[in-house]
Design a protein around this motif. Sequence first.
Motif, PDB file in Angstrom:
ATOM      1  N   GLN A 129       0.816  -1.210   0.000  1.00  0.00           N
ATOM      2  CA  GLN A 129       0.000   0.000   0.000  1.00  0.00           C
ATOM      3  C   GLN A 129       0.851   1.263   0.000  1.00  0.00           C
ATOM      4  O   GLN A 129       0.475   2.275  -0.608  1.00  0.00           O
ATOM      5  CB  GLN A 129      -0.950   0.000   1.212  1.00  0.00           C
ATOM      6  N   ILE A 132       1.931   1.875  -3.533  1.00  0.00           N
ATOM      7  CA  ILE A 132       0.839   2.434  -4.333  1.00  0.00           C
ATOM      8  C   ILE A 132       0.676   3.927  -4.034  1.00  0.00           C
ATOM      9  O   ILE A 132       0.467   4.739  -4.961  1.00  0.00           O
ATOM     10  CB  ILE A 132      -0.476   1.678  -4.056  1.00  0.00           C
ATOM     11  N   LYS A 133       0.803   4.307  -2.776  1.00  0.00           N
ATOM     12  CA  LYS A 133       0.705   5.726  -2.412  1.00  0.00           C
ATOM     13  C   LYS A 133       1.796   6.541  -3.100  1.00  0.00           C
ATOM     14  O   LYS A 133       1.553   7.659  -3.569  1.00  0.00           O
ATOM     15  CB  LYS A 133       0.822   5.894  -0.895  1.00  0.00           C
ATOM     16  N   ASP A 136       0.731   6.931  -6.756  1.00  0.00           N
ATOM     17  CA  ASP A 136      -0.405   7.853  -6.896  1.00  0.00           C
ATOM     18  C   ASP A 136       0.020   9.304  -6.690  1.00  0.00           C
ATOM     19  O   ASP A 136      -0.548  10.222  -7.308  1.00  0.00           O
ATOM     20  CB  ASP A 136      -1.509   7.492  -5.895  1.00  0.00           C
ATOM     21  N   ALA A 137       1.025   9.515  -5.832  1.00  0.00           N
ATOM     22  CA  ALA A 137       1.472  10.872  -5.539  1.00  0.00           C
ATOM     23  C   ALA A 137       2.195  11.512  -6.716  1.00  0.00           C
ATOM     24  O   ALA A 137       2.460  12.721  -6.695  1.00  0.00           O
ATOM     25  CB  ALA A 137       2.381  10.866  -4.311  1.00  0.00           C
ATOM     26  N   GLU A 139       0.990  11.878  -9.733  1.00  0.00           N
ATOM     27  CA  GLU A 139      -0.008  12.200 -10.752  1.00  0.00           C
ATOM     28  C   GLU A 139       0.278  13.521 -11.461  1.00  0.00           C
ATOM     29  O   GLU A 139      -0.312  13.812 -12.499  1.00  0.00           O
ATOM     30  CB  GLU A 139      -1.391  12.253 -10.113  1.00  0.00           C
TER      31      GLU A 139
END
Length: 473
Positions: A129, A132-133, A136-137, A139
Amino acid sequence: MNKKNMAAPGRRSCVQYLIHLAQDNLDFRLPEIEALLALRGKKINPVWRFKETAPFWCLDDLTEEDVHGIMARSVCAKSAFELWGHGRTHSELRTSLLNYPVENMSPFMHKNSTYRINVYTYNKTLEFQERIKRIDAMEYLPFQGVVNLKNPQHIFCLLEDYGTDPNNIPEHPDYIFFGRWIADGQRELIRSHSVKNRHFIGNTSMDACLSFIMANHAKVKEHDLVFDPFVGTGSLLVACSHFGAYVCGSDIDYNTIHGKGRSSRKNQKWRGPDENIRANLRQYGAEKMYVDVMVSDASRPVWRRTPLFDAIITDPPYGIRESTRRTGSHKETSKPPDGIYAESHVAVSQSYHLSDILADLLNFSAHHLVMGGRMVYWLPVHRPEYCEEMVPLHPCLQLISNCEQTLSSHTSRRLITMEKVKEPEESDGLAHLADPRFCPYQGHNAFREKYFSGVNKRLGKDNKSDAKEDAII
């Protein structure tokens, strides 16, 4: 990662490359990368925060083709990336990425492309997780393509460096990098060429990783002719043949050259009928690179005195696992009448001191290397007494690198790389008058005694500690 990069962009501005290196054989990594760049006519140009023992190096003044050339051979490097951004924090990384030239990014981010982002942490493990963070950060990057986790056209990587101390791992990374994956190194060769799975081995067969490192330090390339005067079971020939060189060697041990006698394998008493050096090259699909090997005394070279070899790579005997012998006798021997020879003649041998081995090796290399050719060999040393003056020199050979592999608290061996810079002259015989290092260093002859002296001391300490434990019990 191990997949071809499908993009073929033209030369772009302000490109730097990040090399991720394995954290073993630290002393050997820089000379290997320097040698591989020298094959392409380039010099290494490290930039900010360069530290030789660090897991990440940033290099400048290279092309993507140069990087592919390094990674196609290096066993010290794990992966290479085109560096897009870096910083001490994720905020600094973002600023760095937003300032990276758009024209450098756009060929890999258009809508018809597919991509994947990997997260790699050095010296720390992140939960899924958390990874994944991190992805995603990011973007804010203008990716227009489609994510493809299985077979993307382009792979990008976020790399976090948490230092090299496993007992003091910081909460936040010391440094962060982001870049486009270019290629992986050749670490797989260490497994595929392991001596554990090799057809023909001996007591002193060279480790696969070190064999490839030696071949790279020697700048061995396709169509070179490489010679090993102490060839043994041919581990160094296997590595050189992998890079396309023709290989040959010699050894004074008849049984080893011909694959006869007792086996070095567990639960096998005698060597099999096809255990030999040629079979080793055949095992790896390189038999066509095999020239030949012969029984020969390194102190009495049979080659005519002319430059023949592009590289000479060897591991001389130290007198530990293998004896140091040469033909000859200290006794007076009567010569048989002309034309009368025994059907089976076994040459008389005598001690071959390490200082003489090294002096003969350097002299042989000076006469038989082509100009610019390299000689790479191992020098055993007693660590408490070691100094740079112990490394033998020759007027025709320039010292390129000197790397240590620690064997114990008191012994190590040093990988010495030398390059031929001039042809031998008669005046070279007087070079020792100008520099004592041109003379054989007699201290090398005591290495065997010092090695076993250290072993006996260590065993003595162990026996004393065991005796104390028994007394307490």
